[in-house]
Design a protein around this motif. Sequence first.
Motif, PDB file in Angstrom:
ATOM      1  N   ILE A 338       0.864  -1.178   0.000  1.00 58.39           N
ATOM      2  CA  ILE A 338       0.000   0.000   0.000  1.00 58.39           C
ATOM      3  C   ILE A 338       0.899   1.225   0.000  1.00 58.39           C
ATOM      4  O   ILE A 338       1.824   1.326   0.818  1.00 58.39           O
ATOM      5  N   ALA A 339       0.645   2.122  -0.902  1.00 56.43           N
ATOM      6  CA  ALA A 339       1.488   3.308  -1.021  1.00 56.43           C
ATOM      7  C   ALA A 339       1.409   4.156   0.239  1.00 56.43           C
ATOM      8  O   ALA A 339       0.365   4.220   0.904  1.00 56.43           O
ATOM      9  N   GLN A 340       2.499   4.787   0.579  1.00 50.89           N
ATOM     10  CA  GLN A 340       2.535   5.669   1.739  1.00 50.89           C
ATOM     11  C   GLN A 340       1.935   7.016   1.369  1.00 50.89           C
ATOM     12  O   GLN A 340       2.266   7.582   0.325  1.00 50.89           O
ATOM     13  N   PRO A 341       1.045   7.547   2.178  1.00 49.01           N
ATOM     14  CA  PRO A 341       0.426   8.834   1.820  1.00 49.01           C
ATOM     15  C   PRO A 341       1.437   9.966   1.908  1.00 49.01           C
ATOM     16  O   PRO A 341       2.393   9.924   2.684  1.00 49.01           O
ATOM     17  N   LEU A 342       1.215  10.994   1.092  1.00 50.48           N
ATOM     18  CA  LEU A 342       2.011  12.202   1.217  1.00 50.48           C
ATOM     19  C   LEU A 342       1.773  12.817   2.591  1.00 50.48           C
ATOM     20  O   LEU A 342       0.671  12.740   3.142  1.00 50.48           O
ATOM     21  N   LEU A 343       2.798  13.443   3.131  1.00 50.24           N
ATOM     22  CA  LEU A 343       2.678  14.006   4.475  1.00 50.24           C
ATOM     23  C   LEU A 343       1.561  15.035   4.561  1.00 50.24           C
ATOM     24  O   LEU A 343       0.822  15.085   5.550  1.00 50.24           O
ATOM     25  N   VAL A 344       1.414  15.849   3.503  1.00 48.38           N
ATOM     26  CA  VAL A 344       0.381  16.885   3.556  1.00 48.38           C
ATOM     27  C   VAL A 344      -1.007  16.254   3.549  1.00 48.38           C
ATOM     28  O   VAL A 344      -1.931  16.751   4.214  1.00 48.38           O
ATOM     29  N   ASN A 345      -1.173  15.130   2.837  1.00 39.45           N
ATOM     30  CA  ASN A 345      -2.468  14.450   2.836  1.00 39.45           C
ATOM     31  C   ASN A 345      -2.729  13.772   4.175  1.00 39.45           C
ATOM     32  O   ASN A 345      -3.870  13.750   4.667  1.00 39.45           O
ATOM     33  N   LYS A 346      -1.693  13.201   4.773  1.00 35.29           N
ATOM     34  CA  LYS A 346      -1.851  12.556   6.081  1.00 35.29           C
ATOM     35  C   LYS A 346      -2.242  13.574   7.142  1.00 35.29           C
ATOM     36  O   LYS A 346      -3.134  13.337   7.961  1.00 35.29           O
ATOM     37  N   LEU A 347      -1.572  14.724   7.122  1.00 34.29           N
ATOM     38  CA  LEU A 347      -1.913  15.782   8.064  1.00 34.29           C
ATOM     39  C   LEU A 347      -3.345  16.264   7.849  1.00 34.29           C
ATOM     40  O   LEU A 347      -4.101  16.480   8.805  1.00 34.29           O
ATOM     41  N   GLY A 348      -3.731  16.422   6.570  1.00 33.88           N
ATOM     42  CA  GLY A 348      -5.098  16.839   6.276  1.00 33.88           C
ATOM     43  C   GLY A 348      -6.127  15.861   6.799  1.00 33.88           C
ATOM     44  O   GLY A 348      -7.175  16.258   7.325  1.00 33.88           O
ATOM     45  N   ASP A 349      -5.843  14.563   6.669  1.00 32.20           N
ATOM     46  CA  ASP A 349      -6.774  13.548   7.172  1.00 32.20           C
ATOM     47  C   ASP A 349      -6.895  13.607   8.688  1.00 32.20           C
ATOM     48  O   ASP A 349      -7.978  13.388   9.256  1.00 32.20           O
ATOM     49  N   ILE A 350      -5.780  13.871   9.367  1.00 37.51           N
ATOM     50  CA  ILE A 350      -5.823  13.987  10.830  1.00 37.51           C
ATOM     51  C   ILE A 350      -6.716  15.148  11.245  1.00 37.51           C
ATOM     52  O   ILE A 350      -7.562  15.036  12.146  1.00 37.51           O
ATOM     53  N   VAL A 351      -6.550  16.287  10.571  1.00 38.61           N
ATOM     54  CA  VAL A 351      -7.355  17.466  10.894  1.00 38.61           C
ATOM     55  C   VAL A 351      -8.824  17.206  10.575  1.00 38.61           C
ATOM     56  O   VAL A 351      -9.720  17.590  11.341  1.00 38.61           O
ATOM     57  N   GLU A 354     -10.350  15.041  13.374  1.00 34.57           N
ATOM     58  CA  GLU A 354     -10.573  15.769  14.622  1.00 34.57           C
ATOM     59  C   GLU A 354     -11.763  16.717  14.503  1.00 34.57           C
ATOM     60  O   GLU A 354     -12.576  16.837  15.421  1.00 34.57           O
ATOM     61  N   ALA A 355     -11.867  17.417  13.358  1.00 31.17           N
ATOM     62  CA  ALA A 355     -12.977  18.351  13.177  1.00 31.17           C
ATOM     63  C   ALA A 355     -14.312  17.607  13.126  1.00 31.17           C
ATOM     64  O   ALA A 355     -15.314  18.046  13.707  1.00 31.17           O
ATOM     65  N   ALA A 356     -14.333  16.475  12.416  1.00 33.15           N
ATOM     66  CA  ALA A 356     -15.573  15.700  12.307  1.00 33.15           C
ATOM     67  C   ALA A 356     -15.977  15.136  13.667  1.00 33.15           C
ATOM     68  O   ALA A 356     -17.170  15.122  14.020  1.00 33.15           O
ATOM     69  N   MET A 357     -15.006  14.674  14.455  1.00 36.67           N
ATOM     70  CA  MET A 357     -15.318  14.118  15.775  1.00 36.67           C
ATOM     71  C   MET A 357     -15.801  15.196  16.735  1.00 36.67           C
ATOM     72  O   MET A 357     -16.465  14.898  17.731  1.00 36.67           O
ATOM     73  N   ALA A 358     -15.485  16.454  16.431  1.00 35.94           N
ATOM     74  CA  ALA A 358     -15.973  17.562  17.255  1.00 35.94           C
ATOM     75  C   ALA A 358     -17.364  18.009  16.844  1.00 35.94           C
ATOM     76  O   ALA A 358     -17.903  18.976  17.402  1.00 35.94           O
ATOM     77  N   GLY A 359     -17.958  17.337  15.843  1.00 33.60           N
ATOM     78  CA  GLY A 359     -19.331  17.639  15.452  1.00 33.60           C
ATOM     79  C   GLY A 359     -19.467  18.588  14.287  1.00 33.60           C
ATOM     80  O   GLY A 359     -20.561  19.122  14.049  1.00 33.60           O
ATOM     81  N   PRO A 422     -27.177  25.892  15.118  1.00 31.18           N
ATOM     82  CA  PRO A 422     -26.011  26.408  14.410  1.00 31.18           C
ATOM     83  C   PRO A 422     -25.617  25.533  13.213  1.00 31.18           C
ATOM     84  O   PRO A 422     -25.860  24.340  13.200  1.00 31.18           O
ATOM     85  N   ILE A 423     -24.992  26.183  12.225  1.00 30.64           N
ATOM     86  CA  ILE A 423     -24.380  25.466  11.108  1.00 30.64           C
ATOM     87  C   ILE A 423     -22.870  25.532  11.315  1.00 30.64           C
ATOM     88  O   ILE A 423     -22.285  26.620  11.373  1.00 30.64           O
ATOM     89  N   LYS A 424     -22.251  24.366  11.442  1.00 28.96           N
ATOM     90  CA  LYS A 424     -20.806  24.282  11.695  1.00 28.96           C
ATOM     91  C   LYS A 424     -20.166  23.492  10.554  1.00 28.96           C
ATOM     92  O   LYS A 424     -20.387  22.291  10.441  1.00 28.96           O
ATOM     93  N   VAL A 425     -19.407  24.168   9.704  1.00 25.16           N
ATOM     94  CA  VAL A 425     -18.820  23.517   8.534  1.00 25.16           C
ATOM     95  C   VAL A 425     -17.324  23.786   8.502  1.00 25.16           C
ATOM     96  O   VAL A 425     -16.838  24.800   9.021  1.00 25.16           O
ATOM     97  N   PHE A 426     -16.595  22.870   7.869  1.00 29.06           N
ATOM     98  CA  PHE A 426     -15.152  23.052   7.710  1.00 29.06           C
ATOM     99  C   PHE A 426     -14.716  22.470   6.376  1.00 29.06           C
ATOM    100  O   PHE A 426     -15.432  21.687   5.750  1.00 29.06           O
ATOM    101  N   GLU A 427     -13.529  22.846   5.950  1.00 29.82           N
ATOM    102  CA  GLU A 427     -12.939  22.314   4.721  1.00 29.82           C
ATOM    103  C   GLU A 427     -11.431  22.223   4.878  1.00 29.82           C
ATOM    104  O   GLU A 427     -10.802  23.105   5.474  1.00 29.82           O
ATOM    105  N   VAL A 428     -10.868  21.143   4.354  1.00 28.40           N
ATOM    106  CA  VAL A 428      -9.420  20.978   4.259  1.00 28.40           C
ATOM    107  C   VAL A 428      -9.110  20.783   2.784  1.00 28.40           C
ATOM    108  O   VAL A 428      -9.428  19.740   2.210  1.00 28.40           O
ATOM    109  N   SER A 429      -8.518  21.793   2.168  1.00 28.51           N
ATOM    110  CA  SER A 429      -8.285  21.706   0.731  1.00 28.51           C
ATOM    111  C   SER A 429      -7.233  22.728   0.318  1.00 28.51           C
ATOM    112  O   SER A 429      -6.661  23.418   1.152  1.00 28.51           O
TER     113      SER A 429
END
Length: 551
Positions: A338-351, A354-359, A422-429
């Motif tokens: 399985i290919a190793q993810p790019l660091l920037v993509n891995k960091l984005g997935d972590i963020v 965390e944001a999704a788990m916060a609701g 409330p409407i709580k939205v986020f984006e990582v892009s």
Amino acid sequence: MPTISVDKAELYKALGQEYTTEEFETLCFEFGIELDEDTSNIERPIVNGKQEPPQLKIEIPANRYDMLCFEGIALMLNVFREKTPFPNYRLVEPKNGKLETITVHPDTAKNLARQRTLVAIGTHDLDTIQGPFTYEALPPKYIKFAPLNQTTVMSAEELMQHYENDKHLGRYLHIIRDKPVYPVIYDSQRRISLNTTNVFIEMTGTDRTKLEIVNNIIVAMFSQYCAEPFTIEPVQIVSDHNGETRQTPNISPRKAEAEIDYINNCCGLSESPESICKLLQKMCLSATPSTSDKNILDVSIPPTRADVLHQCDIMEDVAIGYGFNNLPRTSPNKSSTIAQPLLVNKLGDIVRMEAAMAGWSEVMPLILCSHDENFAWLNRKDDGTTAVRLANPKTAEYQIVRTSLLPGLLKTVRENKKHSVPIKVFEVSDVAFKDLSLERKSRNERHFAAAWYDRVLLMLKTAFLTNEEGLEARKGLNYEVREDHTKVDGYWIEEINEETFFQGHAAAIFLRVDGKAVRIGEFGILHPTVLEKFELRYPVSTLEINLEVFL
């Protein structure tokens, strides 16, 4: 992929065989094209009082320019089925022994429309015109002639007005409209008819490579109908001002090499050089084993196959000639990885996690937006060196590549404001910026942004405005994050006064790593004028940071 419609009966006649829809669909798959639709059993339009004959709509790969017409499809399928030998295109001298000439005027090469990406093609009845011909660049007022199917002589300026609303030609007028001179080739008004026996083809363009590809393919398709098939009479282009005098077209086959081991390994085969050469003949490629290296094939590429650029293209043609369904099916003999993810993509997935788990809900708006949404609506000014602009945007909604994630978040909130708050939205892009120091003149940057839309913010705003001590003091809490100069690494916030945010209710986020401090983002309550532009009733708090500084 482009879809080409051809007459079903005429194509089957050219192939010398009738097919059911399923059989022809199989043939197309084997060759690497796709039958999109057979109109035999559907209602067809009435043309000149007669119903249109059944059509086959065939999807052609974008790289196969030689198959974008009936002649190309019929020829390639016949060669593939080994019903016809692949053609040998040849240049022949005219019967009178004299080549037609086109003289290029020196000013023409300097003043052609620089942004033109297509090639202009003209066909003429050679028996009704007399050479030599000149290709000139003249001021519009000096160009006068009666256009095709017209009797009135017009200047180039009048022609611009005449064709402005023409559905076919109107879309191309901008190419030369504002130029000081227009390119022009004069000829008679005699167009090609059913009685034409000699065709003169002229083409113009600003990209010589594209021009020669189109020229070779056009003359190759026309040459099928010559008295001696696949013969072409060349034209002499006189271009003394730049030393480019030459004879066209140049239909000499290109030479390439391909490794036999590479072809066999990619296809999972163990074919001999002779067998591979025979398979390539089905794809209109002539190949012979090399006399200097037994692992090399010398491949001759015809002028119509501009898509063959590398030995991988030759390998693909071998696979098609062998038959995709006939290739051996094998499992990898090594452990799957399985290919190793790019660091920037891995960091984005972590963020994201965390944001999704916060609701919070993730959104994915388009990366293109209008200029006003990115700047004026956020009370920001464009200095002309930041945003990447589209040269010819289709609509005003997609003019630039966004430099901030906020417009997309706010438009998402606007379209969903009928839902409960409330409407709580986020984006990582990604956002994009001009960067003239790079070869591509731009760079991407991965950001995280979030927006909170709620009535509660209105109360917070009121509290900040009416209570001298502030809301935090009333609750006995201290939210200050100040810089600690004793630490090499750390982060802090500082109040900012930017027009995007409500005055006194915004802060910049700073990060120091290895003693180097940098601003990585900002957060705050948006200014009322920003809310008005995005048609939002309630206050919005936003946060945006650059994630790439953490890599």
